[in-house]
Write a protein that holds these residues in place. Structure first.
Motif, PDB file in Angstrom:
ATOM      1  N   LEU A   1       0.810  -1.221   0.000  1.00 18.36           N
ATOM      2  CA  LEU A   1       0.000   0.000   0.000  1.00 18.36           C
ATOM      3  C   LEU A   1       0.840   1.267   0.000  1.00 18.36           C
ATOM      4  N   THR A   2       2.091   1.163   0.465  1.00 19.58           N
ATOM      5  CA  THR A   2       2.994   2.324   0.442  1.00 19.58           C
ATOM      6  C   THR A   2       3.981   2.247  -0.716  1.00 19.58           C
ATOM      7  N   PHE A   3       3.811   1.269  -1.587  1.00 21.94           N
ATOM      8  CA  PHE A   3       4.684   1.119  -2.758  1.00 21.94           C
ATOM      9  C   PHE A   3       4.565   2.370  -3.636  1.00 21.94           C
ATOM     10  N   PRO A   4       5.671   2.925  -4.126  1.00 25.00           N
ATOM     11  CA  PRO A   4       5.615   4.175  -4.898  1.00 25.00           C
ATOM     12  C   PRO A   4       4.689   4.113  -6.115  1.00 25.00           C
ATOM     13  N   GLN A   5       4.570   2.932  -6.726  1.00 25.38           N
ATOM     14  CA  GLN A   5       3.754   2.805  -7.929  1.00 25.38           C
ATOM     15  C   GLN A   5       2.348   2.276  -7.640  1.00 25.38           C
ATOM     16  N   PHE A   6       1.962   2.207  -6.365  1.00 24.21           N
ATOM     17  CA  PHE A   6       0.652   1.641  -6.013  1.00 24.21           C
ATOM     18  C   PHE A   6      -0.488   2.398  -6.682  1.00 24.21           C
ATOM     19  N   THR A   7      -0.432   3.721  -6.625  1.00 19.19           N
ATOM     20  CA  THR A   7      -1.500   4.538  -7.207  1.00 19.19           C
ATOM     21  C   THR A   7      -1.623   4.300  -8.704  1.00 19.19           C
ATOM     22  N   ARG A   8      -0.480   4.231  -9.387  1.00 15.94           N
ATOM     23  CA  ARG A   8      -0.502   3.987 -10.833  1.00 15.94           C
ATOM     24  C   ARG A   8      -1.069   2.618 -11.155  1.00 15.94           C
ATOM     25  N   LEU A   9      -0.645   1.603 -10.415  1.00 14.67           N
ATOM     26  CA  LEU A   9      -1.139   0.244 -10.654  1.00 14.67           C
ATOM     27  C   LEU A   9      -2.646   0.154 -10.449  1.00 14.67           C
ATOM     28  N   LEU A  10      -3.124   0.719  -9.344  1.00 14.08           N
ATOM     29  CA  LEU A  10      -4.557   0.659  -9.046  1.00 14.08           C
ATOM     30  C   LEU A  10      -5.368   1.465 -10.067  1.00 14.08           C
ATOM     31  N   LYS A  11      -4.853   2.611 -10.454  1.00 13.21           N
ATOM     32  CA  LYS A  11      -5.544   3.445 -11.437  1.00 13.21           C
ATOM     33  C   LYS A  11      -5.647   2.730 -12.781  1.00 13.21           C
ATOM     34  N   ASN A  12      -4.547   2.172 -13.263  1.00 13.72           N
ATOM     35  CA  ASN A  12      -4.567   1.463 -14.544  1.00 13.72           C
ATOM     36  C   ASN A  12      -5.514   0.265 -14.497  1.00 13.72           C
ATOM     37  N   THR A  13      -5.470  -0.481 -13.387  1.00 15.41           N
ATOM     38  CA  THR A  13      -6.341  -1.651 -13.242  1.00 15.41           C
ATOM     39  C   THR A  13      -7.807  -1.252 -13.290  1.00 15.41           C
ATOM     40  N   LEU A  14      -8.164  -0.216 -12.557  1.00 15.08           N
ATOM     41  CA  LEU A  14      -9.564   0.210 -12.496  1.00 15.08           C
ATOM     42  C   LEU A  14     -10.037   0.788 -13.826  1.00 15.08           C
ATOM     43  N   ILE A  15      -9.190   1.566 -14.485  1.00 18.69           N
ATOM     44  CA  ILE A  15      -9.588   2.174 -15.756  1.00 18.69           C
ATOM     45  C   ILE A  15      -9.833   1.111 -16.813  1.00 18.69           C
TER      46      ILE A  15
ATOM     47  N   ALA B   1       7.507   1.354 -22.909  1.00 22.92           N
ATOM     48  CA  ALA B   1       6.919   2.618 -23.356  1.00 22.92           C
ATOM     49  C   ALA B   1       5.469   2.780 -22.917  1.00 22.92           C
ATOM     50  N   THR B   2       4.811   1.659 -22.576  1.00 20.16           N
ATOM     51  CA  THR B   2       3.386   1.735 -22.206  1.00 20.16           C
ATOM     52  C   THR B   2       3.150   1.391 -20.736  1.00 20.16           C
ATOM     53  N   PHE B   3       4.211   1.314 -19.939  1.00 19.67           N
ATOM     54  CA  PHE B   3       4.066   0.962 -18.525  1.00 19.67           C
ATOM     55  C   PHE B   3       3.153   1.941 -17.788  1.00 19.67           C
ATOM     56  N   ASP B   4       3.245   3.207 -18.123  1.00 15.29           N
ATOM     57  CA  ASP B   4       2.493   4.199 -17.363  1.00 15.29           C
ATOM     58  C   ASP B   4       0.985   4.055 -17.528  1.00 15.29           C
ATOM     59  N   LYS B   5       0.522   3.420 -18.621  1.00 16.07           N
ATOM     60  CA  LYS B   5      -0.910   3.294 -18.863  1.00 16.07           C
ATOM     61  C   LYS B   5      -1.402   1.838 -18.827  1.00 16.07           C
TER      62      LYS B   5
ATOM     63  N   TYR C   1      -2.776   4.842 -26.846  1.00  7.93           N
ATOM     64  CA  TYR C   1      -3.617   3.882 -27.578  1.00  7.93           C
ATOM     65  C   TYR C   1      -3.671   2.500 -26.923  1.00  7.93           C
ATOM     66  N   ILE C   2      -2.774   2.227 -25.983  1.00  6.74           N
ATOM     67  CA  ILE C   2      -2.604   0.856 -25.512  1.00  6.74           C
ATOM     68  C   ILE C   2      -3.852   0.320 -24.809  1.00  6.74           C
ATOM     69  N   ARG C   3      -4.519   1.144 -24.013  1.00  4.49           N
ATOM     70  CA  ARG C   3      -5.731   0.669 -23.327  1.00  4.49           C
ATOM     71  C   ARG C   3      -6.828   0.336 -24.319  1.00  4.49           C
ATOM     72  N   THR C   4      -6.960   1.158 -25.345  1.00  6.72           N
ATOM     73  CA  THR C   4      -7.965   0.902 -26.379  1.00  6.72           C
ATOM     74  C   THR C   4      -7.677  -0.407 -27.099  1.00  6.72           C
ATOM     75  N   ILE C   5      -6.402  -0.667 -27.384  1.00  5.30           N
ATOM     76  CA  ILE C   5      -6.029  -1.907 -28.071  1.00  5.30           C
ATOM     77  C   ILE C   5      -6.308  -3.116 -27.183  1.00  5.30           C
ATOM     78  N   ILE C   6      -5.966  -3.017 -25.897  1.00 14.08           N
ATOM     79  CA  ILE C   6      -6.196  -4.138 -24.973  1.00 14.08           C
ATOM     80  C   ILE C   6      -7.680  -4.470 -24.887  1.00 14.08           C
ATOM     81  N   VAL C   7      -8.507  -3.459 -24.699  1.00 14.25           N
ATOM     82  CA  VAL C   7      -9.945  -3.690 -24.550  1.00 14.25           C
ATOM     83  C   VAL C   7     -10.566  -4.150 -25.865  1.00 14.25           C
ATOM     84  N   SER C   8     -10.158  -3.550 -26.978  1.00 12.47           N
ATOM     85  CA  SER C   8     -10.727  -3.891 -28.281  1.00 12.47           C
ATOM     86  C   SER C   8     -10.410  -5.333 -28.676  1.00 12.47           C
ATOM     87  N   THR C   9      -9.179  -5.755 -28.463  1.00 11.15           N
ATOM     88  CA  THR C   9      -8.827  -7.137 -28.787  1.00 11.15           C
ATOM     89  C   THR C   9      -9.576  -8.116 -27.883  1.00 11.15           C
ATOM     90  N   GLY C  10      -9.802  -7.715 -26.642  1.00 13.68           N
ATOM     91  CA  GLY C  10     -10.587  -8.561 -25.740  1.00 13.68           C
ATOM     92  C   GLY C  10     -12.026  -8.711 -26.208  1.00 13.68           C
TER      93      GLY C  10
END
Length: 294
Positions: A57-71, A238-242, A153-162
């Motif tokens: 929960l105090t991991f520096p990238q926790f917010t990014r991981l949770l945000k990407n997962t939820l989005i 290159a797409t880690f942030d999203k 574009y990466i989120r759109t590609i992931i969801v679209s292929t799914g």
């Protein structure tokens, strides 16, 4: 039970499967509260309480991981979940059975393809150098776009292929729900002057509602599960942030760095959050629609 011994006996393999592969492995969840050592095992490893949960929960990238997962999960609920419902309704309107069977077969096939193969097909489509999409863009006078290495574009590609992969297979449940609707309801609606759209709203949709609610509730319960393979085949530095999500984080920490206790803690965190959301969504659904899981 004496009158239905055969039926109860048929339940035994399923109950054994749940016991051996679902419930007994839950005992291993205790390593989330231990400094787990593979040589000592979970019976002799040192207990550390909630240390791994605090670290996560105090991991520096926790917010990014949770945000990407939820989005990504919300995109899947908004776009991927309704897709098989719409497809089932459209297939149900087809009157030529030969064409209907052919269409169903073609739409079911992507489900049986591995995500590795889907990743390869996506590369053939979206590659900047030789991808079909970029060739079309260039032919129409546009500039090539590096879709697979652009985080926009990466989120759109992931969801679209799914959607493309699972839409046809998921539609089977809704087709079964439509098949269970009494045809006389459509006849009565037609006599009352209802067109196709009105029949969908007042006959087809209510008939599918129990299946829709149950599957939606299950989807909400797995809102922190994006599917490791689905995301990992498209994940690049290159797409880690999203695109970096909890599932890919667990793979890096657990499989590649052998931090089993940390990843077990993450798994328990996901399960608790999913269970809480499921209970809340189930109560809300029963109040609004009268349908629920229990």
């Amino acid at each position: 039970m004496k009158n239905h011994k055969a039926l109860y006996f048929m339940l035994v393999p399923g109950l054994l499967y749940l016991l051996v592969f679902k419930y007994i492995p839950l005992l291993g969840s205790v390593i989330a509260f231990q400094d787990f050592n593979v040589f000592k095992g979970f019976l002799k490893s040192d207990w550390v309480g909630f240390r791994w949960f605090e670290q996560f929960l105090t991991f520096p990238q926790f917010t990014r991981l949770l945000k990407n997962t939820l989005i990504i999960s919300l995109y899947q609920i908004l776009f991927a979940f309704p897709a098989p419902i719409i497809l089932a309704v459209l297939l149900n309107e087809v009157r030529k059975m030969a064409f209907k069977r052919f269409a169903q077969t073609v739409l079911y096939l992507p489900h049986f393809l591995s995500w590795v193969l889907i990743g390869g097909l996506s590369t053939m489509l979206f590659s900047q150098n030789y991808g079909l999409v970029n060739q079309l863009i260039e032919n129409f006078g546009g500039d090539k776009v590096n879709f697979l290495l652009d985080s926009d574009y990466i989120r759109t590609i992931i969801v679209s292929t799914g959607i493309w992969k699972e839409m046809g297979w998921s539609a089977i449940i809704f087709l079964a729900a439509l098949a269970g609707i009494n045809p006389s309801l459509y006849e009565a609606a037609g006599i009352d002057g209802a067109g196709r759209f009105k029949q969908f709203l007042h006959v087809s949709l209510p008939g599918m509602m129990p299946a829709i609610v149950i599957l939606l509730l299950l989807k909400i319960g797995h809102i922190l599960d994006n599917g490791f393979e689905q995301v990992y085949v498209f994940l690049t530095p290159a797409t880690f942030d999203k695109a970096d999500v909890l599932d890919t984080f667990m793979y890096r920490m657990g499989i590649r760095q052998s931090m089993y206790s940390l990843t077990t803690a993450v798994g328990l965190f996901k399960s608790v959050v999913g269970l809480a959301l499921l209970v809340i969504a189930n109560r809300f659904s029963k109040k609004i629609t009268g349908e629920g899981l229990y």
